[in-house]
Scaffold this motif. Structure first.
Motif, PDB file in Angstrom:
ATOM      1  N   LEU A  10       0.837  -1.205   0.000  1.00  6.74           N
ATOM      2  CA  LEU A  10       0.000   0.000   0.000  1.00  6.74           C
ATOM      3  C   LEU A  10       0.875   1.260   0.000  1.00  6.74           C
ATOM      4  O   LEU A  10       0.570   2.243  -0.668  1.00  6.74           O
ATOM      5  N   ASN A  33      -5.009  -5.497  -5.879  1.00  2.00           N
ATOM      6  CA  ASN A  33      -5.590  -6.479  -6.814  1.00  2.00           C
ATOM      7  C   ASN A  33      -4.647  -6.813  -7.956  1.00  2.00           C
ATOM      8  O   ASN A  33      -4.911  -7.716  -8.733  1.00  2.00           O
ATOM      9  N   ASP A  34      -3.562  -6.020  -8.076  1.00  2.00           N
ATOM     10  CA  ASP A  34      -2.656  -6.208  -9.202  1.00  2.00           C
ATOM     11  C   ASP A  34      -1.673  -7.324  -8.870  1.00  2.00           C
ATOM     12  O   ASP A  34      -0.602  -7.106  -8.307  1.00  2.00           O
ATOM     13  N   ASP A  76      -1.786  -1.303  -6.509  1.00  4.22           N
ATOM     14  CA  ASP A  76      -3.152  -1.794  -6.338  1.00  4.22           C
ATOM     15  C   ASP A  76      -3.074  -3.224  -5.795  1.00  4.22           C
ATOM     16  O   ASP A  76      -2.483  -4.093  -6.442  1.00  4.22           O
ATOM     17  N   SER A 136      -7.002  -4.983   2.874  1.00  3.42           N
ATOM     18  CA  SER A 136      -6.272  -5.526   1.721  1.00  3.42           C
ATOM     19  C   SER A 136      -5.468  -6.785   2.016  1.00  3.42           C
ATOM     20  O   SER A 136      -4.991  -7.440   1.095  1.00  3.42           O
TER      21      SER A 136
END
Ligand code: CDP
Ligand code: CDP
Length: 205
Positions: free
Chosen positions: A49, A56-57, A54, A85
């Motif tokens: 972060l 999700n990447d 991201d 996350s």
């Protein structure tokens, strides 16, 4: 020295089941080192972060390194961003591979009490000392709220249980302890009782 040369007590379970409190206390009692594997996944998540990647990447996460650039992330490990996350970052197999290697390395050096989600099922499948601590969803929510922490534990549990890589499961040979109506000392007592039955020498309390 192989990772078999030291004893590993695996403590798995869902969020706020009491793993950290119990594992810390048990490690003190036994004189074993305590390892919070969740903190390792949280540290990597915080780093991801920080870098602005991201979560999700998957491809970018694969390149993420465990080096935290000389910064101690401890005070950030329970930040909302990390809570939101950490399950995504933990589902990346390459992230798990790097951290599991570190966990094996710890076991080459010390007897361990290690807590997490897949310690008995995947990280140390050969250890004879496996415990799965559970508690009802209501009790777990109440425990987190009592800590003053906002944490979507139901969503995290769902993600952790349904992911493809090392999901949260109960290892076949684990002793399941429902801690809903037990104190931390009560759970530690049950574990110590089981360890004694296996012949482990336990220092008196
Ligand atoms: O303390 P709490 O149970 O809420 O969580 P944690 O143990 O700090 O773990 C945080 C997150 O890291 C979990 O929700 C999992 O997504 C991940 N984790 C994992 O994938 N494998 C582990 N062995 C430990 C944690
Ligand atoms: O590590 P995990 O997320 O599984 O749980 P924890 O951080 O050890 O425990 C969450 C909260 O529940 C802490 O405030 C503990 O003091 C409390 N707890 C409890 O009241 N009774 C237990 N049997 C276990 C934990």
């Amino acid at each position: 020295m192989s990772s078999e040369s030291h004893r590993v007590i695996a403590i798995d379970g869902p969020a706020a089941s009491g793993k950290s409190s119990v594992a810390r206390e048990l490690a003190l009692r036994l004189g074993f080192a305590y390892v919070n594997s969740g903190a390792m996944y949280r540290a990597v998540t915080w780093h991801v972060l920080q870098k602005g990647v991201d979560p999700n990447d998957t491809e970018a996460n694969n390149q993420s390194r465990i080096l935290i650039d000389g910064v101690d992330p401890t005070e950030h490990l329970r930040d909302d961003g990390v809570n939101n996350s950490v399950s995504q970052v933990s589902s990346v197999p390459q992230v798990r591979r790097v951290l599991v290697e570190k966990m094996h390395h710890y076991a080459e050096e010390n007897d361990l009490v290690m807590e997490g989600r897949d310690i008995g099922s995947v990280v140390f499948p050969d250890t004879p000392y496996k415990f799965y601590i559970d508690a009802s969803p209501e009790v777990r929510l109440r425990r987190r709220a009592a800590e003053g922490l906002r944490d979507e534990i139901a969503a995290r549990d769902r993600a952790d249980s349904n992911r493809r890589a090392s999901p949260l499961i109960i290892a076949e040979d684990a002793l399941v302890i429902d801690s809903s109506n037990l104190t931390i000392d009560g759970v530690v007592g049950e574990i110590v009782g089981r360890l004694k039955m296996t012949g482990m020498q336990i220092p008196s309390a």
